[in-house]
Design a protein around this motif. Structure first.
Motif, PDB file in Angstrom:
ATOM      1  N   ALA A 159     -46.375  50.513  13.158  1.00  0.00           N
ATOM      2  CA  ALA A 159     -45.420  51.405  12.659  1.00  0.00           C
ATOM      3  C   ALA A 159     -44.804  52.538  13.839  1.00  0.00           C
ATOM      4  N   ARG A 160     -45.570  53.081  14.537  1.00  0.00           N
ATOM      5  CA  ARG A 160     -45.209  54.180  15.578  1.00  0.00           C
ATOM      6  C   ARG A 160     -44.480  53.377  16.692  1.00  0.00           C
ATOM      7  N   VAL A 163     -40.984  52.244  15.413  1.00  0.00           N
ATOM      8  CA  VAL A 163     -40.106  53.467  15.275  1.00  0.00           C
ATOM      9  C   VAL A 163     -39.603  53.665  16.742  1.00  0.00           C
ATOM     10  N   ILE A 190     -33.844  61.177   9.725  1.00  0.00           N
ATOM     11  CA  ILE A 190     -34.942  60.274   9.372  1.00  0.00           C
ATOM     12  C   ILE A 190     -34.628  59.071   8.584  1.00  0.00           C
ATOM     13  N   LEU A 193     -33.187  56.404  10.224  1.00  0.00           N
ATOM     14  CA  LEU A 193     -33.803  55.782  11.499  1.00  0.00           C
ATOM     15  C   LEU A 193     -35.114  54.858  10.396  1.00  0.00           C
ATOM     16  N   SER A 194     -35.369  55.414   9.111  1.00  0.00           N
ATOM     17  CA  SER A 194     -36.221  54.505   8.394  1.00  0.00           C
ATOM     18  C   SER A 194     -35.603  53.471   7.952  1.00  0.00           C
ATOM     19  N   SER A 197     -35.599  51.010  10.905  1.00  0.00           N
ATOM     20  CA  SER A 197     -36.791  50.412  11.272  1.00  0.00           C
ATOM     21  C   SER A 197     -37.637  49.670  10.303  1.00  0.00           C
ATOM     22  N   ILE A 199     -39.411  51.210   7.808  1.00  0.00           N
ATOM     23  CA  ILE A 199     -40.592  51.773   7.536  1.00  0.00           C
ATOM     24  C   ILE A 199     -40.347  52.726   6.729  1.00  0.00           C
ATOM     25  N   ARG A 201     -39.592  56.130   4.673  1.00  0.00           N
ATOM     26  CA  ARG A 201     -39.183  57.486   5.083  1.00  0.00           C
ATOM     27  C   ARG A 201     -40.446  58.374   5.318  1.00  0.00           C
ATOM     28  N   THR A 203     -43.439  57.771   6.370  1.00  0.00           N
ATOM     29  CA  THR A 203     -44.073  57.379   7.523  1.00  0.00           C
ATOM     30  C   THR A 203     -43.153  57.447   8.706  1.00  0.00           C
ATOM     31  N   THR A 204     -41.777  57.259   8.602  1.00  0.00           N
ATOM     32  CA  THR A 204     -40.968  57.570   9.729  1.00  0.00           C
ATOM     33  C   THR A 204     -41.114  59.348   9.942  1.00  0.00           C
TER      34      THR A 204
END
Length: 228
Positions: A159-160, A163, A190, A193-194, A197, A199, A201, A203-204
């Protein structure tokens, strides 16, 4: 959608300036297309307004003069691919020389100004002016390279890392290069970006907090600064 929100007194001057920007984008002297100026139009879009729908028969393509937009492309199963753009991009460039438009929607993320040129006219100019065709071909290749960078970022399992890679794709597509860092102005959240990605929200948000703690990212109001 609204008419370009400029005073009527200055409308001709502003159309001239926008037309010069169009000529510069096409990498040609303005005189090459001067006789077509009256066929072009200026438009202003407020944040959240839609520039075009996939269901529309494409009559124009638009050079984004100022602002940021989100372009979403859909397939028959309802999957969506998103891309962000800033000024000096022609949309939808990928639809030139196509009779039917793919399923997509383009939405203003900020206040946007565009100049529209009839799609048929631009296709004609590509056929009659080799320099215009070559310029647009090069710009399309650059757009496809960015799309490949984004697609490869989405294949990352951690995940990281995903992102981070999507964030750097955004730096390259809508960011401004300021030597030691990239600046993404106004548009990034955010949640966005979530979405980009794939991923959650939550976790983002955790990842962004980590990047801020590590001085990799700084939020300056609505602007994001990303260290290279």
């Amino acid at each position: 959608m609204t008419k370009h929100q400029f005073s009527n007194k200055n409308k001709a001057t502003e159309l001239d300036q926008a037309f010069k920007q169009l000529a510069a984008y096409l990498n040609i002297p303005v005189g090459v297309i001067q006789s077509y100026k009256e066929e072009c139009l200026l438009r202003h879009y407020n944040k959240g307004q839609v520039l075009y729908y996939s269901s529309d028969q494409p009559t124009h393509v638009y050079l984004l003069l100022e602002g940021n937009v989100l372009r979403e492309t859909f397939n028959a199963e309802g999957d969506v691919v998103r891309a962000l753009y800033k000024e000096e991009v022609l949309l939808p460039l990928t639809q030139l020389f196509r009779k039917e438009m793919s399923s997509e929607m383009c939405t203003a993320l900020t206040e946007c100004d565009v100049i529209g040129i009839p799609k048929d006219l631009l296709e004609y100019l590509c056929k009659t002016h080799e320099d215009i065709f070559i310029t647009l071909f090069e710009k399309l290749n650059a757009e496809l390279r960015l799309q490949m960078e984004y697609t490869m970022a989405l294949t990352t399992k951690l995940a990281r890392e995903r992102v981070e890679k999507v964030l750097y794709y955004l730096c390259h597509s809508v960011g401004y290069d300021n030597e030691e860092f990239y600046e993404i102005k106004q548009v990034m959240t955010i949640q966005l970006l979530s979405d980009l990605s794939g991923i959650s929200r939550e976790t983002t948000g955790h990842i962004i907090s980590e990047l801020k703690e590590e001085k990799m990212l700084l939020k300056n109001g609505k602007d994001w600064l990303v260290r290279k």
